[in-house]
Design a protein around this motif. Structure first.
Motif, PDB file in Angstrom:
ATOM      1  N   LEU A   1       0.889  -1.539   0.196  1.00 60.37           N
ATOM      2  CA  LEU A   1       0.335   0.009   0.074  1.00 60.37           C
ATOM      3  C   LEU A   1       1.184   1.013  -0.276  1.00 60.37           C
ATOM      4  O   LEU A   1       0.604   2.067  -0.751  1.00 60.37           O
ATOM      5  CB  LEU A   1      -0.767   0.254   0.977  1.00 60.37           C
TER       6      LEU A   1
ATOM      7  N   LEU B   1       1.306   3.490  -3.357  1.00 61.44           N
ATOM      8  CA  LEU B   1       0.529   5.101  -2.439  1.00 61.44           C
ATOM      9  C   LEU B   1       1.590   6.376  -3.324  1.00 61.44           C
ATOM     10  O   LEU B   1       1.554   7.724  -4.756  1.00 61.44           O
ATOM     11  CB  LEU B   1       0.440   5.416  -1.506  1.00 61.44           C
TER      12      LEU B   1
ATOM     13  N   GLU C   1      -7.142   0.260  -5.192  1.00 58.62           N
ATOM     14  CA  GLU C   1      -8.161   0.564  -4.868  1.00 58.62           C
ATOM     15  C   GLU C   1      -8.791  -1.380  -4.786  1.00 58.62           C
ATOM     16  O   GLU C   1     -10.008  -1.542  -3.493  1.00 58.62           O
ATOM     17  CB  GLU C   1      -8.737   1.045  -5.244  1.00 58.62           C
TER      18      GLU C   1
ATOM     19  N   HIS D   1      -7.384  -3.079  -1.501  1.00 58.31           N
ATOM     20  CA  HIS D   1      -7.187  -2.398  -0.381  1.00 58.31           C
ATOM     21  C   HIS D   1      -8.828  -1.027  -0.724  1.00 58.31           C
ATOM     22  O   HIS D   1      -8.940   0.036  -0.546  1.00 58.31           O
ATOM     23  CB  HIS D   1      -5.812  -1.364  -0.161  1.00 58.31           C
TER      24      HIS D   1
ATOM     25  N   ASN E   1     -10.080   2.741   1.418  1.00 54.38           N
ATOM     26  CA  ASN E   1      -9.043   2.926   1.905  1.00 54.38           C
ATOM     27  C   ASN E   1      -8.675   4.508   1.120  1.00 54.38           C
ATOM     28  O   ASN E   1      -9.215   5.273   0.701  1.00 54.38           O
ATOM     29  CB  ASN E   1      -7.281   3.097   1.565  1.00 54.38           C
ATOM     30  N   PRO E   2      -9.067   5.556   2.282  1.00 56.97           N
ATOM     31  CA  PRO E   2      -9.140   6.982   1.774  1.00 56.97           C
ATOM     32  C   PRO E   2      -8.518   7.734   1.608  1.00 56.97           C
ATOM     33  O   PRO E   2      -8.753   8.533   0.191  1.00 56.97           O
ATOM     34  CB  PRO E   2      -9.712   7.328   3.585  1.00 56.97           C
ATOM     35  N   PHE E   3      -6.884   7.430   1.184  1.00 56.52           N
ATOM     36  CA  PHE E   3      -6.145   7.611   0.712  1.00 56.52           C
ATOM     37  C   PHE E   3      -5.901   7.674  -0.869  1.00 56.52           C
ATOM     38  O   PHE E   3      -5.770   7.817  -1.346  1.00 56.52           O
ATOM     39  CB  PHE E   3      -4.852   7.357   1.590  1.00 56.52           C
ATOM     40  N   VAL E   4      -6.065   6.598  -1.063  1.00 58.48           N
ATOM     41  CA  VAL E   4      -6.777   5.603  -2.661  1.00 58.48           C
ATOM     42  C   VAL E   4      -7.903   6.213  -3.059  1.00 58.48           C
ATOM     43  O   VAL E   4      -7.895   7.212  -4.755  1.00 58.48           O
ATOM     44  CB  VAL E   4      -6.971   4.048  -2.537  1.00 58.48           C
TER      45      VAL E   4
ATOM     46  N   THR F   1     -16.103   7.975   3.781  1.00 54.86           N
ATOM     47  CA  THR F   1     -14.426   7.606   4.206  1.00 54.86           C
ATOM     48  C   THR F   1     -14.006   9.053   4.571  1.00 54.86           C
ATOM     49  O   THR F   1     -13.260   9.501   5.327  1.00 54.86           O
ATOM     50  CB  THR F   1     -13.652   7.921   2.892  1.00 54.86           C
TER      51      THR F   1
END
Length: 410
Positions: free
Chosen positions: A148, A152, A175, A178, A181-184, A211
């Motif tokens: 991850l 990123l 995505e 994961h 996932n908020p960052f993705v 998220t």
């Protein structure tokens, strides 16, 4: 400065050596070692020398073994020190120094993936994207649990290098691996915004809300405006579904609400837009919505009656007068429309009011007023500099030549 100990110790050593030499001369002694049929004879002093040498040899071997055993812990300590110095230099934005320490300590680091990720980030700031990919591949291969984090950075690297299709491919893979996932999801959002892929953003919105992205954001207005211009199939229905999924905070945002209702008007959803605008104006007054209200393809009489009812309760402004004037035009109330436009210009000289009034005056035969108004609004929109102009229409050079040549023609 010579101390007393520096004098005494050499004297003591000399005295001991002299005593041993005297004892060896007095009696060398005799030592017999026998084992079966074998026997070894030597003096006491030779035996003592052999024992002493054996002790020294054992001490040397012991020191050598301890050095070998402690060799790796020393390298480990150096790796820790290099990592600490590299992290501090990175946080202090001294990137060349950080790069030097992290590279030197990467092989002996207790956390080599930290070195590799930081080195990838430094390469990213230097726009050295092949090196970024190299460090990230190494981190992922040696430490699969860092998929991850390295992914990123890989997406950010491709995004900053404007390789948006590559960034989108990496982000979609992350995505899938994961989900949620908020960052993705935020990276996916930024990539879709850059690509102006409004329909993908429309589908992404519910997951973003889950998220914690519950406040209105600028890209949402851009998305609605983009969908309004592209007008894909069933865009109106998709927008309505999207609007229902928004949070109360997002639906209450004036700009987002305005663009949503404007899209409904543009995408020919007049009856839904009519109800939505009336409901919105009853909750939060926004004069911009009145301009949309006046553009709906529904009977104007009811809308004019409702707008004049609002006029008794809400403050007057130029946009309000513009909407009322346009509704009067739709009902053929020319004089009333002219009065509303004129009232609006007294409140604020909007170019739209000037143009509507000029168009109406021209239609009513008031050509002089219409032309003066058009000239005034044209100068206002184009911001022409104030330059001297002739008071009366001047003849062109061609007209002057024609006037001079006219008598010779007879």
């Amino acid at each position: 400065m010579i101390t007393l100990s520096r004098i005494i110790w050499p004297l003591v050593i000399i005295a001991i050596g002299g005593l041993l030499g005297w004892l060896m001369r007095q009696d060398p002694g005799y030592l017999l070692l026998a084992w079966g049929d074998h026997a070894v004879e030597m003096s006491i002093w030779v035996a003592l020398a052999i024992v002493l040498l054996a002790l020294l040899g054992m001490m040397f071997v012991r020191t050598l073994i301890r050095g070998v055993i402690h060799l790796r812990p020393n390298r480990h300590q150096r790796g820790v020190q290099k990592l600490e110095k590299g992290i501090l230099a990175f946080l202090e934005l001294r990137l060349p120094r950080a790069k030097r320490h992290l590279t030197a300590g990467e092989a002996d680091s207790p956390l080599p993936w930290v070195n590799q990720l930081l080195l990838a980030r430094i390469a990213q700031t230097e726009k050295d994207y092949p090196t970024v990919a190299s460090w990230l591949d190494k981190a992922t291969q040696e430490h699969p649990h860092m998929d991850l984090a390295s992914g990123l950075l890989l997406v950010l690297s491709a995004y900053e290098s404007r390789q948006l299709d590559l960034a989108l491919a990496h982000a979609k893979r992350l995505e899938q691996n994961h989900p949620g996932n908020p960052f993705v999801l935020r990276l996916l959002r930024d990539i879709h915004v850059r690509l102006q892929d409004w329909q993908s953003l429309l589908e992404l919105q519910p997951r973003l809300i889950k998220t914690g992205r519950r406040k209105p954001e600028r890209w949402q207005c851009d998305m609605v405006a983009g969908l309004m211009e592209e007008a894909p199939a069933n865009a109106g229905q998709k927008l309505q579904k999207w609007w229902k999924q928004l949070t109360t905070s997002q639906q209450s945002d004036p700009d987002l609400r305005y663009w949503y209702l404007r899209a409904l008007v543009k995408l020919e959803r007049p009856h839904i837009a009519l109800q939505a605008i009336e409901h919105a104006l009853s909750q939060h007054w926004d004069s911009r919505l009145l301009t949309l209200y006046s553009q709906l393809d529904t009977p104007a009489r009811e809308r004019l009656r409702q707008a004049e009812a609002w006029l008794q309760k809400q403050p007057r402004d130029a946009l309000f007068m513009l909407a009322l004037g346009r509704l009067c035009l739709q009902e053929g109330l020319w004089g009333k429309a002219q009065d509303y436009f004129a009232d609006g210009l007294r409140l604020e000289p909007l170019p739209e009011l000037e143009l509507e009034l000029a168009r109406l005056e021209a239609a009513l035969g008031q050509n002089q007023q219409s032309q003066e108004r058009l000239a005034r609004v044209s100068a206002q929109l184009l911001r022409l500099p104030p330059l001297p102009l002739p008071e009366k229409p001047a003849r062109t050079e061609y007209e002057k030549a024609q006037a001079v040549a006219a008598p010779t023609d007879h």
